[in-house]
Design a protein around this motif. Structure first.
Motif, PDB file in Angstrom:
ATOM      1  N   SER A 114      32.690 -61.430  -4.866  1.00  0.00           N
ATOM      2  CA  SER A 114      31.779 -62.436  -4.078  1.00  0.00           C
ATOM      3  C   SER A 114      30.779 -61.938  -2.287  1.00  0.00           C
ATOM      4  O   SER A 114      32.248 -60.599  -2.032  1.00  0.00           O
ATOM      5  N   CYS A 115      30.073 -61.439  -2.036  1.00  0.00           N
ATOM      6  CA  CYS A 115      29.247 -61.212  -0.598  1.00  0.00           C
ATOM      7  C   CYS A 115      28.077 -62.031  -0.337  1.00  0.00           C
ATOM      8  O   CYS A 115      27.237 -62.101   0.074  1.00  0.00           O
ATOM      9  N   PRO A 116      29.413 -63.098   0.834  1.00  0.00           N
ATOM     10  CA  PRO A 116      28.551 -64.228   1.605  1.00  0.00           C
ATOM     11  C   PRO A 116      28.365 -63.066   2.446  1.00  0.00           C
ATOM     12  O   PRO A 116      27.508 -64.512   3.648  1.00  0.00           O
ATOM     13  N   ASP A 117      28.497 -61.922   3.032  1.00  0.00           N
ATOM     14  CA  ASP A 117      28.294 -61.589   4.270  1.00  0.00           C
ATOM     15  C   ASP A 117      27.700 -60.063   4.076  1.00  0.00           C
ATOM     16  O   ASP A 117      28.633 -59.013   3.541  1.00  0.00           O
ATOM     17  N   VAL A 118      27.184 -59.451   6.113  1.00  0.00           N
ATOM     18  CA  VAL A 118      27.303 -58.255   5.756  1.00  0.00           C
ATOM     19  C   VAL A 118      28.695 -56.906   5.436  1.00  0.00           C
ATOM     20  O   VAL A 118      28.546 -56.430   4.585  1.00  0.00           O
ATOM     21  N   GLU A 119      29.621 -57.529   6.103  1.00  0.00           N
ATOM     22  CA  GLU A 119      31.021 -56.569   6.016  1.00  0.00           C
ATOM     23  C   GLU A 119      31.358 -56.435   4.340  1.00  0.00           C
ATOM     24  O   GLU A 119      31.274 -55.823   4.161  1.00  0.00           O
ATOM     25  N   SER A 120      31.140 -58.107   3.805  1.00  0.00           N
ATOM     26  CA  SER A 120      30.758 -57.150   2.841  1.00  0.00           C
ATOM     27  C   SER A 120      30.584 -56.491   1.589  1.00  0.00           C
ATOM     28  O   SER A 120      30.891 -55.788   0.601  1.00  0.00           O
ATOM     29  N   THR A 121      29.199 -56.830   1.991  1.00  0.00           N
ATOM     30  CA  THR A 121      27.798 -56.026   1.376  1.00  0.00           C
ATOM     31  C   THR A 121      28.151 -54.259   2.014  1.00  0.00           C
ATOM     32  O   THR A 121      28.337 -53.174   1.074  1.00  0.00           O
ATOM     33  N   SER A 122      28.402 -53.988   2.817  1.00  0.00           N
ATOM     34  CA  SER A 122      29.219 -52.809   3.538  1.00  0.00           C
ATOM     35  C   SER A 122      30.032 -52.489   2.616  1.00  0.00           C
ATOM     36  O   SER A 122      29.809 -51.492   2.281  1.00  0.00           O
ATOM     37  N   ALA A 123      31.231 -53.352   2.635  1.00  0.00           N
ATOM     38  CA  ALA A 123      32.097 -52.393   1.556  1.00  0.00           C
ATOM     39  C   ALA A 123      31.824 -52.665  -0.129  1.00  0.00           C
ATOM     40  O   ALA A 123      32.410 -51.672  -0.108  1.00  0.00           O
ATOM     41  N   PHE A 124      31.142 -53.468  -0.543  1.00  0.00           N
ATOM     42  CA  PHE A 124      30.813 -53.236  -1.861  1.00  0.00           C
ATOM     43  C   PHE A 124      30.256 -51.893  -2.340  1.00  0.00           C
ATOM     44  O   PHE A 124      30.865 -51.684  -3.897  1.00  0.00           O
ATOM     45  N   LYS A 125      29.921 -50.988  -1.990  1.00  0.00           N
ATOM     46  CA  LYS A 125      29.324 -49.902  -1.974  1.00  0.00           C
ATOM     47  C   LYS A 125      30.716 -48.714  -2.673  1.00  0.00           C
ATOM     48  O   LYS A 125      30.391 -48.526  -3.998  1.00  0.00           O
ATOM     49  N   GLN A 126      31.495 -48.975  -1.785  1.00  0.00           N
ATOM     50  CA  GLN A 126      32.733 -48.217  -1.955  1.00  0.00           C
ATOM     51  C   GLN A 126      33.536 -49.100  -2.846  1.00  0.00           C
ATOM     52  O   GLN A 126      34.391 -47.827  -4.312  1.00  0.00           O
ATOM     53  N   ILE A 127      33.041 -50.798  -3.042  1.00  0.00           N
ATOM     54  CA  ILE A 127      34.622 -51.170  -4.074  1.00  0.00           C
ATOM     55  C   ILE A 127      33.675 -50.530  -5.363  1.00  0.00           C
ATOM     56  O   ILE A 127      34.426 -50.283  -6.452  1.00  0.00           O
TER      57      ILE A 127
END
Length: 378
Positions: free
Chosen positions: A65-78
């Motif tokens: 789930s990518c509900p906010d900017v913090e999530s999409t920022s972390a998504f790259k590393q994940i």
């Protein structure tokens, strides 16, 4: 086997194939098993740890789930840490879709009709094309568009199908065709009817699910009935079992469903009795222990565990390894359906685990040798 047992054959619906990262979905590709993380996506370590457990359980695709900017920022590393393609779950914030596509998502779960203007849809399509992303349209009976609820009065199969077709058109109008579609409902009858209607209307891959199915036992039963009906009729190219349980349990249930229908083979298929007063050992605890200790086996093979000789020998004839309870703490072991030797109570668990591991290693070696022979012949 299926050629001489036509009653066991499932003819899958013909769908076109798309790619979700390196994984083909639809066409003649195996039905993929998905799950979804439930950790805060911004917590990279917790999310990657959970993804690892799901990968070990056999997940082909994992949604995050990518509900906010913090999530999409972390998504790259994940995404860099994952070994299977990741799907970014987006709902109304189209910018999260743009960010997730750039961050390495293999697929975007987004309904184009929910993100506003046609310009926004065009932006998402451009980002998906530029990054090689697929899109999953996810229609849900619990969040149908207001105009469809007014038109039909309540969630119904026709409303779910119409919603899906509306979303599909928005993508096709922008010349985007790398999509799959789900029409989920918590009501099994509603979900099955909607999928049946959609299967007749489109040729894209279908993502199966009974949404909000419940806990591990109730949700497994509910999902198995709903998705089992669809899979048996040939409908479905990828699936997620939605359980209020750990994500890796969703993966295991999904594979058990496919194994039961002969649509995928992975790991040990256990045939066991419910136990009774005739049992020569504690069948229930033995099966629990074996299932836990054999989770690491990926090679498809079968194991029968029967408490007595009533059905034990017959079931053992149909499995790679068999165990049947006997008297005086001594039990019969079958290999490839043939009586082979006995084992004592105290050694039983370790012995069966060892036999399964040996059999898996032999089968893997034989498969590798066959591949090498084919390559050499070419």
């Amino acid at each position: 086997m299926s050629s001489i047992r036509p009653w066991r054959t499932i003819e899958r619906r013909k769908s076109r194939q798309i790619m979700v990262g390196s994984v083909p979905v639809g066409g003649d590709a195996p039905i993929t098993v998905q799950t979804m993380t439930n950790t805060p996506t911004s917590d990279v370590k917790a999310t990657v740890d959970q993804i690892r457990r799901c990968e070990d359980a056999g997940a082909d695709l994992i949604r995050v789930s990518c509900p906010d900017v913090e999530s999409t920022s972390a998504f790259k590393q994940i995404a860099r840490a994952a070994t299977v393609p990741l799907i970014a779950d987006i709902h109304f914030h189209y910018k999260r879709a743009l960010e997730a596509a750039d961050a390495g998502a293999a697929c975007l779960r987004i309904n184009p009709g929910n993100i506003g203007s046609d310009d926004r849809v065009a932006e998402v399509v451009r980002a998906a094309k530029a990054n090689g992303c697929a899109i999953r349209i996810g229609v849900n009976a619990g969040s149908l568009e207001k105009d469809l609820l007014e038109k039909y009065g309540e969630p119904c199969p026709e409303a779910l199908v119409e919603s899906a077709l509306d979303h599909i058109k928005l993508l096709q109008d922008h010349d985007f065709h790398e999509f799959k579609v789900a029409v989920k409902a918590s009501d099994v009858f509603l979900a099955v009817a909607a999928y049946q209607g959609l299967a007749e209307a489109v040729d894209c891959p279908l993502h199966l699910g009974i949404t909000e199915a419940g806990g591990l036992i109730g949700g497994t039963v509910k999902s198995s009935i709903g998705m089992g009906m669809l899979l048996w009729s040939g409908i479905g190219d990828t699936l997620r079992v939605s359980l209020s349980a750990e994500p890796e349990e969703e993966v295991r249930v999904g594979f058990e469903m496919l194994k039961t229908l002969g649509l995928r083979t992975r790991g040990v298929r256990v045939v066991s009795c419910p136990s009774c007063a005739r049992q020569g050992f504690d069948v229930i605890r033995t099966v629990e222990a074996l299932e836990a200790r054999l989770q690491h086996i990926k090679t498809p093979l079968s194991l029968s565990v029967l408490g007595c000789v009533v059905n034990g020998p017959g079931e053992a004839r149909e499995t790679d390894i068999g165990l049947t309870g006997g008297g005086n703490g001594k039990h019969m072991v079958y290999l490839s359906g043939v009586t082979d030797h006995t084992v004592q109570d105290a050694d039983m668990l370790d012995h069966i685990v060892q036999l399964v591991e040996q059999k898996a290693a032999e089968m893997d070696a034989a498969e590798e040798a066959a591949k090498a022979a084919v390559e050499a012949a070419e």
